[in-house]
Design a protein around this motif. Sequence first.
Motif, mmCIF file in Angstrom:
data_model
loop_
_atom_site.group_PDB
_atom_site.id
_atom_site.type_symbol
_atom_site.label_atom_id
_atom_site.label_comp_id
_atom_site.label_asym_id
_atom_site.label_seq_id
_atom_site.Cartn_x
_atom_site.Cartn_y
_atom_site.Cartn_z
ATOM 1 N N LEU A 164 7.487 113.230 81.754
ATOM 2 C CA LEU A 164 8.622 113.824 81.074
ATOM 3 C C LEU A 164 8.312 115.287 80.802
ATOM 4 O O LEU A 164 7.271 115.604 80.230
ATOM 5 N N THR A 221 9.830 118.462 78.822
ATOM 6 C CA THR A 221 10.787 118.946 77.837
ATOM 7 C C THR A 221 10.488 120.411 77.558
ATOM 8 O O THR A 221 9.427 120.923 77.926
ATOM 9 N N LEU A 278 14.708 106.344 77.655
ATOM 10 C CA LEU A 278 13.369 106.681 77.187
ATOM 11 C C LEU A 278 13.260 106.105 75.789
ATOM 12 O O LEU A 278 14.170 106.287 74.960
ATOM 13 N N CYS A 287 16.085 117.194 80.190
ATOM 14 C CA CYS A 287 14.691 116.962 80.543
ATOM 15 C C CYS A 287 14.586 116.802 82.048
ATOM 16 O O CYS A 287 15.582 116.686 82.749
ATOM 17 N N LEU A 316 12.309 114.390 84.776
ATOM 18 C CA LEU A 316 11.375 113.290 84.959
ATOM 19 C C LEU A 316 10.793 113.411 86.356
ATOM 20 O O LEU A 316 11.533 113.573 87.332
#
Length: 154
Positions: free
Chosen positions: A37, A39, A63, A82, A84
């Motif tokens: 992930l 962010t 998530l 985000c 992935l």
Amino acid sequence: MNPLRDEIVTTNRKMIERILADPPGQLHRDACALRVLETVGRLSGRPHRTPVGLLEHDGQRYLVCPDRNRDWPANLRARPRCLLAAGSQRIEYRTTPIDDDEAARAVAAYLSATAQPWVSAAFPVHDGASLAQIAAAMPQMAVFRLSPPANGRP
């Protein structure tokens, strides 16, 4: 320095390297697949990476975090986009925090799909907990529903 924090950082770094080196695991209904992930830090504005389990449940992707006060849920609440990643695959998502019955069902599915006892142990409820028990513990946890960003890219 905090030895436990250093160990967590080292373990996460190794997991991230492994997830990015291997082909992405397939997503299956009611199963989790490891992803990295990415962010944007709510305070720093810099990108941050952490290994997570991506859950596919009832046609949605989620998530799930046992502690809503961890950095990555706070970052997603501040900036709800985000990335992935796994292997060479990179997919952008919009995130929506949820804390209703849908979230409780996602937590139940996540706990059922998680094979690692240390992951389950981090949650304030156990695998097999009732939806009412999970709902009562939701203020401690964070669940995000994932969807493609508004620009139509996945």
